[in-house]
Design an enzyme around this catalytic site. Structure first.
Site: not given
Length: 721
Positions: A146, A412
């Site tokens: 970079e 249930s």
């Protein structure tokens, strides 16, 4: 009259006969004298050769001179204009005395009960790592690709700019950028991502300021901890864990090359999207490192032989459902997060893995066949600590947490609260009811597949999940009583006041339904639900610590024993037979109308676990019930969670099963169940001696492999054992 004499006008002449009064210019008076006349033949040659050459030279050098001249003029005016722009844009910026590096967005590090990392959350998604702490390959790789002159320039690199300009002109496209790492940091810290002259001028000025205020090492550390690496990862720590599953402290050379390569195009080069492209770019980075002497040829060869980095398309682990829940709770505990914190949770990573595996495997294997796409699992210990929570089949595909946010009919699985209401009003597990078609107003509940068994005990009715008996019990106890029991046990959702509540028609979340079963497992105390044990800062200062509340006893010990004995029957010979795994266990299945929801909530003396399967759009499943998929998933999770641990009995079961012997010793009249409402209000706690917060009879705060044995001790004392 006198005659006029006519005067002759004298005009000036050029080149005629000379007179004293004439205005004329001689050859000697001219600035450039004409050349002497040549012979006609000589004139033709000069005109044919020298004349053309003279015109060519004059035209070429004349054009070049004009070009140089005007270039200088334009360059001068361009410089003046540029200086003017700099002054103009500088005037629009705040005073340099007010400039300061903004605080880094805080990170929330979320860890499991054993300290293992669950997730990093926050704007950066990773904790800050010092330059001296991270792998040295990372800064080496980033500088090499970079900004190779990073340690030589003053924030702006004229040589780099010129090199990038030439390269871009030669290639006819933007092949290189001229921004330094300092400029990129200035852009990330202070500016918006706009491509304008003003932003570029401000970027340069801020870069110069950064170089004056901070060392190169500080600038590089700031950059690496804030730059975007793609896939939602800001900072090198977040990226390292995202792509490689390791800390930035342990990144290898080949991994560092991948990270550095991402900076050119974080999204396009992400290993999560295109691992081959990421690897190709990484090799460019490695070559640059070798060319600049950062690594040797042997290092280059070794790194290039490493396989391409492969990362999941998104965070897929189910622990991210826990992380999301934690992030929702943190502000309520410590307020706004202003700095890095560490959140210690109650989650056990091993149990979390077992839970995820049980849900994902069943859906992967049976999803198409049973038309089921989602599942959820919650596991809670006796203290109310959540040990595992899975909110869906795949976090990458859906981040909606079905465990704590989805409200579904429990079917249930709600019936235990109905049966408990009946027991608290004097019924016993061996009490009988007539299982037959029943009408309650206009409502006529039916059993599964229309089967009826006639006279049955409450134990058998619960084990077989008989709707007719549950409806009768709710009618006899009263709907309000059933709702009160459910809320007392831990259900927080609003429950509809109608007769069908007996069959679980009011929506609840898997988390609250599972929590409401915990009192059966811990001896009768309400679960003090919590995900977070402690919150600290990196220095170790405690910002929050969970302290058990003065939780009430919500079920009498004798009722706990009877309920556990009844629900054990459900696992031993009822609808949950597939859940049995060798430990004393109890629970209840649930399947809603048209199989839209399938449940099983069950427990041992150590863990209470709820499982749900269904579809987000409510579409019916095919051949999927609580007694099939849900119990299988529960079995697989609980068997793994209890592997190698000695079985522990459920609270009160031995006491209840010894009831006939006790009746003979003490007298049946002394053992009759007394309605709870008559002596203790809802949410009662009898006295300080029994209150778990006072220590006489402590609320069990146990994990896997631990239990209380109070019921066994009481029985031994009574029976003289």
């Amino acid at each position: 009259m006198a005659s006029r004499t006519k005067v002759k006008r004298i005009e000036p002449s050029f080149g005629g006969a000379s007179t004293g009064d004439e205005l004329s210019v001689s050859a000697e008076d001219r600035v450039v004298r004409p050349a002497k006349q040549k012979s006609r033949s000589a004139g033709k040659g000069a005109k044919g050769r020298g004349g053309r050459a003279s015109r060519l030279r004059g035209g070429l050098f004349g054009w070049f001179g004009k070009a140089v001249y005007w270039s200088l003029v334009l360059g001068l005016w361009g410089g003046i204009a540029a200086a003017g722009l700099v002054v103009f844009y500088a005037a629009r910026m705040p005073s340099a005395t007010t400039w300061e590096v903004p605080d880094r967005a805080p990170n929330v590090k979320i860890v499991a009960v054993d300290g293992m990392l669950i997730a990093n959350r926050g704007a950066n998604g990773g904790e800050a790592v010092g330059l001296h702490e991270m792998s040295p390959f990372i800064p080496m790789a980033v500088v090499a690709i970079e900004d190779r002159r990073f340690y030589d320039h003053f924030g702006v690199d004229p040589i780099g700019l010129a090199r990038a300009f030439v390269q871009n002109v030669l290639e006819g496209r933007v092949a290189q950028g001229g921004s330094t790492l300092t400029q990129q940091l200035a852009k990330n810290l202070f500016l918006k991502p706009e491509r304008t002259i003003e932003r570029k001028v401000q970027e340069v000025m801020l870069a110069l300021w950064l170089e004056r205020q901070h060392s190169k090492e500080e600038i590089l550390e700031l950059y690496l901890n804030r730059v975007y690496f793609g896939s939602g990862s800001y900072g090198v720590e977040a990226a390292s864990r995202r792509f490689f599953g390791v800390s930035a402290r342990n990144v290898t050379l080949s991994q560092a090359a991948v990270l550095a390569g991402l900076l050119k195009a974080p999204s396009r080069l992400s290993p999560a999207r295109d691992p081959e492209a990421a690897e190709e770019r990484a090799q460019v980075v490695l070559a640059a490192m070798r060319d600049q002497g950062a690594i040797a040829d042997t290092d280059l060869a070794s790194a290039m032989s490493a396989p391409a980095a492969r990362a999941a398309a998104y965070w897929t682990g189910s622990e991210n459902y826990v992380a999301d829940r934690v992030m929702d709770e943190v502000p309520d505990l410590i307020g706004e997060v202003g700095s890095d914190i560490i959140v210690e949770t109650t989650v056990d990573q091993t149990l979390q893995h077992f839970a995820e595996l049980s849900i994902r495997t069943l859906i992967d294997q049976n999803g198409a066949k049973n038309r089921v796409s989602q599942g959820a699992l919650v596991s809670i210990d006796n203290s109310g600590a959540i040990r595992a929570m899975v909110g869906g089949h795949d976090y990458a595909k859906s981040q909606f947490d079905r465990a704590s946010e989805a409200r579904r009919q429990p079917g249930s699985a709600f019936k235990p609260f109905v049966f408990q209401a009946a027991l608290e009003q004097g019924a016993r597990p061996d009490s009988t009811r007539n299982d037959a078609p029943v009408a309650i107003g206009k409502w006529r509940p039916e059993n599964y597949e229309g089967k009826y068994y006639g006279r049955v005990t409450l134990t058998d009715a619960l084990a077989k999940s008989l709707n007719s008996v549950a409806a009768q019990l709710a009618r006899d106890a009263g709907v309000d009583r059933v709702i009160e029991v459910a809320h007392r046990m831990g259900i927080n959702s609003k429950l509809d006041r109608n007769a069908s509540i007996a069959l679980g028609t009011s929506d609840v979340t898997p988390l609250e339904l599972t929590a409401a079963y915990v009192p059966y497992a811990n001896g009768g105390f309400k679960a003090d639900l919590h995900f977070i044990r402690r919150i600290t800062n990196p220095a170790g200062e405690v910002l929050y610590e969970f302290k058990p509340k003065n939780t009430p006893r919500v079920v009498r010990p004798d009722i706990v024993g009877m309920m556990n004995a009844m629900m054990m029957r459900t696992v031993e010979a009822g609808t949950a037979k597939r859940a049995a795994f060798g430990w004393p266990a109890a629970g209840k299945t649930g399947t809603t109308q048209n199989a839209r929801d399938a449940w099983f909530v069950g427990y041992t003396a150590n863990l209470t676990t709820g499982v749900w399967f269904g579809n987000d759009d409510g579409q019916p499943m095919k051949n999927a019930t609580g007694g099939s998929l849900a119990t299988i998933a529960w079995h697989d999770f609980m068997a793994a969670a209890h592997e190698g641990l000695p079985p522990v009995p459920l609270p009160g079961v031995e006491f209840y099963r010894a009831q006939p012997k006790l009746d003979a010793i003490i007298g049946a009249s002394a053992q009759k169940a007394v309605p709870l409402q008559a002596i203790e209000p809802a949410g009662f706690q009898r006295d300080e001696a029994e209150n778990p917060a006072t220590g006489a009879v402590r609320r069990p705060a146990v994990g896997v492999g631990e239990s209380t044995a109070s019921s066994k001790s009481i029985l031994s004392i009574i029976l003289g054992n």
